[in-house]
Design a protein around this motif. Structure first.
Motif, mmCIF file in Angstrom:
data_model
loop_
_atom_site.group_PDB
_atom_site.id
_atom_site.type_symbol
_atom_site.label_atom_id
_atom_site.label_comp_id
_atom_site.label_asym_id
_atom_site.label_seq_id
_atom_site.Cartn_x
_atom_site.Cartn_y
_atom_site.Cartn_z
ATOM 1 N N MET A 298 10.564 11.062 -7.156
ATOM 2 C CA MET A 298 11.121 9.778 -7.590
ATOM 3 C C MET A 298 11.085 9.744 -9.103
ATOM 4 O O MET A 298 10.272 10.415 -9.720
ATOM 5 N N VAL A 317 1.891 12.221 -11.222
ATOM 6 C CA VAL A 317 2.522 10.930 -11.524
ATOM 7 C C VAL A 317 2.581 10.832 -13.036
ATOM 8 O O VAL A 317 1.562 10.987 -13.712
ATOM 9 N N ALA A 324 -1.220 11.296 -14.023
ATOM 10 C CA ALA A 324 -2.267 11.298 -12.994
ATOM 11 C C ALA A 324 -1.899 12.299 -11.915
ATOM 12 O O ALA A 324 -0.725 12.627 -11.733
ATOM 13 N N LEU A 326 -2.267 13.167 -7.815
ATOM 14 C CA LEU A 326 -2.636 12.655 -6.488
ATOM 15 C C LEU A 326 -2.623 13.833 -5.524
ATOM 16 O O LEU A 326 -1.794 14.739 -5.652
ATOM 17 N N PHE A 331 -1.562 8.286 -1.510
ATOM 18 C CA PHE A 331 -0.179 7.856 -1.279
ATOM 19 C C PHE A 331 0.437 7.411 -2.594
ATOM 20 O O PHE A 331 -0.264 7.192 -3.583
ATOM 21 N N PHE A 332 1.769 7.338 -2.614
ATOM 22 C CA PHE A 332 2.470 6.881 -3.815
ATOM 23 C C PHE A 332 3.823 6.289 -3.418
ATOM 24 O O PHE A 332 4.280 6.471 -2.287
ATOM 25 N N GLY A 333 4.407 5.552 -4.380
ATOM 26 C CA GLY A 333 5.724 4.953 -4.125
ATOM 27 C C GLY A 333 5.631 3.572 -3.517
ATOM 28 O O GLY A 333 6.637 2.991 -3.122
ATOM 29 N N MET A 335 4.399 0.807 -5.073
ATOM 30 C CA MET A 335 4.503 -0.315 -6.009
ATOM 31 C C MET A 335 5.912 -0.923 -6.034
ATOM 32 O O MET A 335 6.075 -2.139 -5.997
ATOM 33 N N ALA A 336 6.917 -0.053 -6.063
ATOM 34 C CA ALA A 336 8.291 -0.567 -6.112
ATOM 35 C C ALA A 336 8.633 -1.315 -4.822
ATOM 36 O O ALA A 336 9.389 -2.291 -4.841
ATOM 37 N N THR A 344 7.733 2.624 -11.174
ATOM 38 C CA THR A 344 6.977 2.509 -12.429
ATOM 39 C C THR A 344 6.705 3.874 -13.059
ATOM 40 O O THR A 344 6.279 3.947 -14.207
ATOM 41 N N ALA A 345 6.888 4.951 -12.322
ATOM 42 C CA ALA A 345 6.581 6.273 -12.869
ATOM 43 C C ALA A 345 7.427 7.325 -12.161
ATOM 44 O O ALA A 345 8.058 7.042 -11.141
ATOM 45 N N ARG A 384 -3.638 0.259 -9.818
ATOM 46 C CA ARG A 384 -2.774 1.186 -10.557
ATOM 47 C C ARG A 384 -2.025 0.444 -11.660
ATOM 48 O O ARG A 384 -1.844 0.965 -12.754
ATOM 49 N N ARG A 388 -5.860 1.833 -13.742
ATOM 50 C CA ARG A 388 -6.928 2.665 -13.190
ATOM 51 C C ARG A 388 -6.288 3.719 -12.299
ATOM 52 O O ARG A 388 -5.473 3.410 -11.441
ATOM 53 N N LYS A 390 -5.653 6.903 -9.587
ATOM 54 C CA LYS A 390 -6.004 7.329 -8.230
ATOM 55 C C LYS A 390 -6.215 6.179 -7.262
ATOM 56 O O LYS A 390 -6.355 5.037 -7.626
#
Ligand code: CMP
Length: 392
Positions: A298, A317, A324, A326, A331-333, A335-336, A344-345, A384, A388, A390
């Motif tokens: 992403m 990330v 960062a 991971l 997990f990620f993605g 926030m959007a 955001t990243a 995040r 902060r 992770k």
């Protein structure tokens, strides 16, 4: 961003993109349109074949012609619609709408779509040409869009291109050497059959492909030895690319379609406390995706359409203010999806990684169904956001 267009048009374009390009598994409209286009392409090709039969052409010529014209109109509308929605493509976001459309028009599937319209132009320009029906058969290639297997073959050939190119060079070398040897050994004995390189190259190609040299039997002992070696080298030359493509297929399929298992989902810390039926539910809605190192998953500023759990491997990330790592279980993605704001990243695979993908609709449903999941994800997103690193 396409800010000059009214919002309503952007939403319509978004929806059209989802229907035409996104291929969401449960999108009814998308399935109907895909099905309609597949039937149209197949029928159109059948019509080209039927038109070549004089009796059929004499009886149904006009209807078949009208049907073909209607197909061309539908294909032209389809092409224009795909070009229109191009700015919605995640990989093309960040380009101006015009640039996104130009770049999209250059992708292999869009070139095939454009070629499908060419016969109609050719017919206008050269109505008598016997080659026009042949060019209409190019439309069959449009089905490539609906066949993941064809896309897989394309990817295998691209990823193994160096090894395949080496095979072509070896084959050409063997062919030319065998042809030159045969010319030197038997050229003067059989000038009619082996008297120049074009004849001995044809002989060498026939021997390599094991279709035999026809009437051309070597008449000298040395000629027979060269023939025998050429036939054996032929087996090697043809087995090599088959083995390379076979291995490429295995790798590609392993990379794309690993099976999501109960154990794999249960290993993600966030899900480990769920009961068995909730995990079984998750197995059915998560999608598997394996990526190679360096794959961008992403980009900062993209619209969020899914979140990812890392079953194995690690990702990076990054944004102008953040870097960062991971790894398995993270997990990620998310926030959007929670904020409905752009990503955001940028997230890139650091190693080969097995990912579990949760599409936005399923994500929202899960938030409703599993309050603990919602609480944890929101908590991590807030942490995040405050810089902060992770999770979990
Ligand atoms: P999203 O904004 O949807 O896309 C980029 C993702 O990077 C983001 O969700 C988070 O999952 C992740 N991310 C953002 N900031 C951090 C951070 N500080 N530490 C770890 N991951 C982050």
């Amino acid at each position: 961003m396409d800010i000059s267009k009214p919002e309503r048009s952007a939403t319509a374009r978004q929806r059209m993109f989802e229907i035409l390009e996104h291929g969401r598994r449960r999108d009814f409209a998308s399935r109907i349109i895909d099905g309609f286009l597949v039937v149209l392409v197949v029928t159109n090709v059948a019509v080209v074949v039927a038109q070549s039969v004089p009796e059929v052409a004499a009886e149904y010529g006009t209807s078949l012609y009208v049907f073909d014209r209607l197909c061309v109109i539908v294909f032209a509308i389809e092409y224009a619609a795909r070009i229109w929605v191009a700015p919605e493509h995640p990989m093309l976001r960040g380009n101006s709408p015009l640039m996104a459309r130009l770049r999209f028009a250059g992708t292999p599937l869009m070139i095939i779509d454009a070629l499908a319209l060419v016969p109609w132009l050719l017919e206008l320009l050269f109505p008598q040409s016997t080659l026009v029906p042949l060019t209409r058969l190019v439309r069959l290639l449009k089905l490539a869009r609906y066949s993941p297997a064809i896309a897989t073959i394309g990817r295998v050939i691209v990823s193994e291109r160096r090894a395949l190119m080496a095979c072509v060079i070896i084959l050409s070398g063997v062919l030319l050497t065998a042809a030159a040897l045969m010319l030197a050994i038997e050229g003067h004995k059989q000038p009619g059959r082996l008297g120049d390189m074009s004849k001995t190259m044809w002989w060498a190609a026939a021997m390599l492909a094991k279709i035999g040299g026809g009437e051309t039997e070597p008449v000298t002992a040395l000629g027979r030895i060269v023939s025998a070696i050429t036939v054996m080298l032929g087996i090697f030359c043809f087995a090599l690319p088959v083995a390379i493509i076979g291995r490429g297929f295995y790798e590609e399929i392993r990379r794309r379609d690993f099976v999501i298992t109960f154990a794999m989902v249960a290993r993600v810390p966030l899900f480990s406390k769920l009961d068995a039926s909730a995990i079984a539910d998750l197995v059915s809605i998560l999608r598997a995706r394996t990526v190679t190192p360096g794959t961008t998953l992403m980009r900062q500023g993209d619209r969020g359409d899914a979140m990812y759990f890392i079953a194995s491997g690690s990702v990076e990330v990054s944004s102008p203010t953040l870097s960062a790592q991971l790894s398995e279980g993270d997990f990620f993605g998310e926030m959007a999806l929670l904020s409905k704001e752009p990503r955001t990243a940028t997230v890139t695979a650091e190693t080969s990684a097995d990912l579990l993908v949760l599409e936005v609709d399923d994500f929202l449903r899960l938030l409703d169904r599993l309050p603990a999941f919602k609480e944890h994800i929101e908590q991590v997103a807030i942490e995040r956001q405050h810089g902060r690193l992770k999770d979990s």
